[in-house]
Design an enzyme around this catalytic site. Structure first.
Site, PDB file in Angstrom:
ATOM      1  N   VAL A  70       0.819  -1.215   0.000  1.00 41.75           N
ATOM      2  CA  VAL A  70       0.000   0.000   0.000  1.00 41.75           C
ATOM      3  C   VAL A  70       0.852   1.265   0.000  1.00 41.75           C
ATOM      4  O   VAL A  70       2.042   1.234   0.300  1.00 41.75           O
ATOM      5  CB  VAL A  70      -0.962   0.013   1.213  1.00 41.75           C
ATOM      6  CG1 VAL A  70      -1.880  -1.183   1.181  1.00 41.75           C
ATOM      7  CG2 VAL A  70      -0.175   0.065   2.526  1.00 41.75           C
ATOM      8  N   GLU A  71       0.205   2.390  -0.318  1.00 37.43           N
ATOM      9  CA  GLU A  71       0.813   3.728  -0.309  1.00 37.43           C
ATOM     10  C   GLU A  71       2.110   3.772  -1.119  1.00 37.43           C
ATOM     11  O   GLU A  71       3.112   4.335  -0.684  1.00 37.43           O
ATOM     12  CB  GLU A  71       1.028   4.203   1.131  1.00 37.43           C
ATOM     13  CG  GLU A  71      -0.278   4.389   1.890  1.00 37.43           C
ATOM     14  CD  GLU A  71      -0.112   5.114   3.210  1.00 37.43           C
ATOM     15  OE1 GLU A  71       0.923   5.769   3.401  1.00 37.43           O
ATOM     16  OE2 GLU A  71      -1.031   5.030   4.037  1.00 37.43           O
ATOM     17  N   GLY A  72       2.064   3.187  -2.297  1.00 36.46           N
ATOM     18  CA  GLY A  72       3.238   3.126  -3.157  1.00 36.46           C
ATOM     19  C   GLY A  72       3.924   1.793  -2.985  1.00 36.46           C
ATOM     20  O   GLY A  72       4.684   1.602  -2.030  1.00 36.46           O
TER      21      GLY A  72
END
Length: 807
Positions: free
Chosen positions: A497-499
């Site tokens: 997640v988040e990149g």
């Protein structure tokens, strides 16, 4: 011969001043004095004076320099400058640089670094951690949450809201807690040591989402409308960014908002007709307010001449007509709420854009800045929690569990895994604290947060793998007593997640870091894109020749530090860690030189040479991680007990820098330059080594006793005090075994001497030992109690037939 002496003296003056990063005016002035002195001793030499005069002419006469040198270079730079999408440029412009810029530029200011204040919680934050957070942890049962409910209990949900967990970052004037980033990080860390699902539920409203966006960009009317409800838990937020066609590439978003006229509350108004399809959205199934990212188009020019306004962010109540949500994804079997949300031709008024119409098209920059802060807090907290639990309980289990009549912690194979757990746990805690402190210093740490996100999640994965290996079957069998399995199962979520980590390492850390941390590149790019060529040339002229001086200085510094093993670099402290500051400076200087040469050679192709740029990013990252360890060590009193952990981490991070640079040289397409760079950076071969076995043996000993270092590294770990708390079962056995060491030692010696029989009947053995005076009865009772606790700690759960049947 006189000419040779004067040339050598001139070169020595230039070398010394370049090493010290002197300004060009200073170099020219001192060089003139040196040549005057040598000309007085010997006859003036034509060559050095001619070169000095020529350089001075170009330096002091701007028009001459710009016409003959700067203009052709400027135009060439404009041609080779790689094209950048709007989202790429906005990402580069978003956020701030911090300590990583000092590391990237080759001459870190250690006094500045050590002057950063020690991060600390205030009294209110500490009280919340000790009381409300402790209380919430006591209410959580991860086995029940994940296996049975697939959700938090209604009581836990209610307490999350009432106690203010969902509004930790919201200012007090809006009903929130107004906590620091460090407090936010500590709360999430402690919750995650008990339940990852509960920690994610708590962290998302306090990370990238409506609250943070409203606080930074929302209108006062929007803040008054939403923030009090978000703080109290009356409103549950989610944020929709990821689409089936747009994950890491936000420019590929196909979710659209078309500016048009429509009806809202019975009145005609200007608004947006939205169509979206988002997935992987945490809290979406239960959210009451949806933050939505979409491309905003104005085909009828109702707002102005621009048709494609860019990525925009709006807030939409989930009970608004046309909003679809409620279905769930099931990420790795974890119980936190996550699911899709859709809408088709949903009309909203323009006032629902966060920040109002003035912020139309500014969504990507808003998101990148907020994402950098969230990545600096939430995911590092989750990763550190895994390491804390693994350190404390794997160390304890290694003393409790016996094989071949020895505690398994005595086996060198186990010791090797424990050393990695210990070293990374120390590093993760140090990095968590330092990275959160950047946010508290009002930094928007875009590069640092990417470093933290990638390396902390990856290192926590290494830790949990080692912990599972040490526990063997005890870690594999799911049940009430298992404190590792759900952490192991949830680890890939943080990786993704988040990149996603592959993207973060290969594109973001160096790709963004090189441009933002370099003292000249970003401004040179801006000058080259300036529509006013005269202004652009003037700015570029100043920047470019300072850039040349910077590169020369990096060459001089790197070669000097490499030849002297870093001894020319002053350390800000004495004692056993001084050498590490020097080595970090040496590697920092090497990174500055190699990065500059790489960008010069490859230009825009470096962006596509992801494996090359990723290795340079690894150097920057390991420099940062090493610094975090040194700062943590110093902030906690530079205690001698910490030194094995500091040594292990600094030896590891500096060795990783060496490996990354060597692999870069081995794969650089221009082989002569690669050979030359390797000679400059490592003139005597590879000087750095990984930690040896003796050091790792020393590290592990702290895991086997109850001491300040163990308690500090594993602070925030929820242990509990109930007999069915899984962490308490192991910790209680560990403490009882420590308390009865002398009794156990005496009994073993008696068995060895033959006075006490070697029998499997422990009660019989203890009865005889008491009769013979080997131990007193109270000590014998404590010993039996400890053995009973030890037996319980190594057990796994089992369940009757039909227990797992659906329905």
């Amino acid at each position: 011969m006189n000419i040779l002496f004067q040339v050598l003296i001139a070169l020595a003056v230039i070398w010394i001043l370049a090493f010290r990063r002197a300004r060009m005016a200073t170099i020219l002035s001192l060089l003139t004095l040196a040549l005057l002195a040598t000309s007085w001793i010997w006859a003036p030499a034509l060559l050095p004076w001619s070169i000095l005069t020529l350089v001075a002419l170009f330096y002091f006469i701007d028009s001459l320099r710009r016409q003959l040198l700067s203009r052709p270079i400027y135009r060439f730079f404009q041609k080779v400058l790689p094209p950048m999408s709007r989202t790429e440029m906005e990402a580069l412009e978003a956020g701030d640089v911090w300590w990583e810029a000092e590391l990237f530029q080759g001459d870190p200011d250690w006094k500045l670094f050590l002057g950063y204040p020690k991060p600390q919680l205030n009294e209110e934050e500490q009280s919340f951690l000790d009381n409300e957070t402790e209380q919430l942890c006591a209410m959580l049962n991860d086995w029940d949450i994940v296996q049975h409910r697939k959700d938090l209990s209604p009581e836990a949900w209610q307490y999350l809201k009432e106690a203010g967990f969902l509004g930790m970052i919201i200012p007090k004037e809006y009903g929130g807690k107004g906590f620091s980033a460090l407090a936010h990080s500590c709360v999430v860390t402690k919750l995650a040591t008990r339940s990852a699902s509960a920690a994610v539920t708590c962290m998302v409203p306090n990370s990238l989402g409506p609250a943070e966006l409203l606080m930074k960009y929302g209108t006062e009317e929007q803040r008054q409308r939403y923030l009090p409800g978000l703080a109290s838990g009356a409103e549950i937020p989610c944020f929709g960014l990821t689409s089936p066609e747009a994950g890491s590439d936000a420019s590929a978003i196909i979710d659209l908002g078309i500016v048009c006229r429509g009806e809202y509350n019975g009145e005609q108004c200007l608004g947006l007709r939205l169509t979206w399809n988002k997935r992987y959205i945490t809290l979406a199934p239960v959210a009451t307010v949806l933050g939505l990212a979409f491309k905003m188009l104005d085909p009828d020019h109702l707002l102005g001449e621009q048709e494609d306004l860019g990525i925009t962010v709006a807030l939409i109540p989930t009970n608004h007509p046309g909003v679809i949500h409620g279905n769930r994804h099931y990420p790795m079997g974890m119980a936190f709420m996550n699911g899709p949300t859709q809408g088709n031709d949903v009309f909203i008024p323009l006032e629902w854009i966060i920040g109002g119409v003035d912020y139309a098209g500014k969504g990507w920059q808003m998101l990148v800045e907020c994402l950098s802060e969230g990545r600096a807090i939430s995911l590092p907290a989750l990763s550190t929690a895994i390491a804390k639990v693994s350190y404390r309980l794997t160390g304890a289990y290694s003393r409790i569990r016996r094989q071949f009549n020895l505690a398994i912690g005595n086996f060198e194979g186990i010791e090797e895994a424990l050393a990695r757990i210990a070293g990374y746990a120390y590093q993760l805690e140090a990095s968590r604290v330092m990275t959160a402190s950047a946010v508290d210093q009002h930094i928007k740490p875009s590069v640092v947060s990417a470093i933290a996100k990638y390396h902390m999640t990856e290192n926590s994965r290494k830790v949990i793998q080692d912990a599972m290996d040490v526990h063997g079957g005890r870690g594999l069998i799911l049940g009430q007593n298992n404190y590792l399995a759900y952490a192991y199962m949830s680890t890939p979520i943080a990786i993704t997640v988040e990149g996603a980590n592959i993207l973060t390492r290969n594109l973001i850390i160096f790709g963004q870091g090189a441009v933002r941390c370099h003292p000249f590149i970003f401004r040179e790019m801006q000058a080259a894109k300036d529509p006013d060529e005269r202004t652009g040339l003037r700015d570029f002229d100043s920047l470019f020749f300072r850039h040349v001086g910077y590169t020369i200085s990096n060459f001089v510094r790197t070669l000097s530090l490499s030849l002297t093993g870093g001894l020319l670099s002053p350390a800000p402290v004495g004692g056993p860690t001084a050498k590490y500051y020097r080595r970090l400076t040496r590697m920092s200087s090497s990174l500055a030189l190699v990065s500059d040469i790489a960008m010069m050679l490859l230009g825009g192709d470096l962006k596509r040479k992801e494996r090359l740029s990723a290795r340079l990013g690894d150097v920057l990252s390991n420099l940062y991680l090493g610094c975090a360890v040194l700062k943590y060590y110093r902030d906690n009193g530079s205690q001698s007990e910490d030194l094995p952990y500091v040594d292990w981490n600094l030896q590891t991070t500096i060795y990783n820098c060496q490996v990354a640079l060597k692999e870069f040289f081995e794969n650089l397409p221009n082989r002569p330059v690669a050979w030359l760079l390797r000679l400059v950076v490592f003139p005597f071969g590879s000087p750095f080594r990984l930690p040896d076995d003796r050091l790792e043996h020393a590290m592990v000993q702290a895991m086997f006793t109850d001491n300040e270092l163990r308690n500090r590294v594993t602070s925030l770990t929820y242990i509990g005090d109930k007999e069915d708390d899984p962490a308490f079962i192991v910790e209680n056995a560990f403490q009882q075994l420590l308390a009865t060491r002398d009794t156990r030692k005496a009994i073993r010696q008696a068995v060895k001497d033959g006075s006490v029989p070697d029998t499997h009947d422990l009660n019989e053995q203890i009865t005889i030992a008491v009769k013979l005076g080997v131990c007193e009865q109270p000590a014998a009772d404590d010993f039996l109690k400890a053995e009973k606790a030890r037996d319980l700690a190594i057990q796994v759960n089992d369940y009757p037939p039909g227990f797992f049947d659906c329905g």
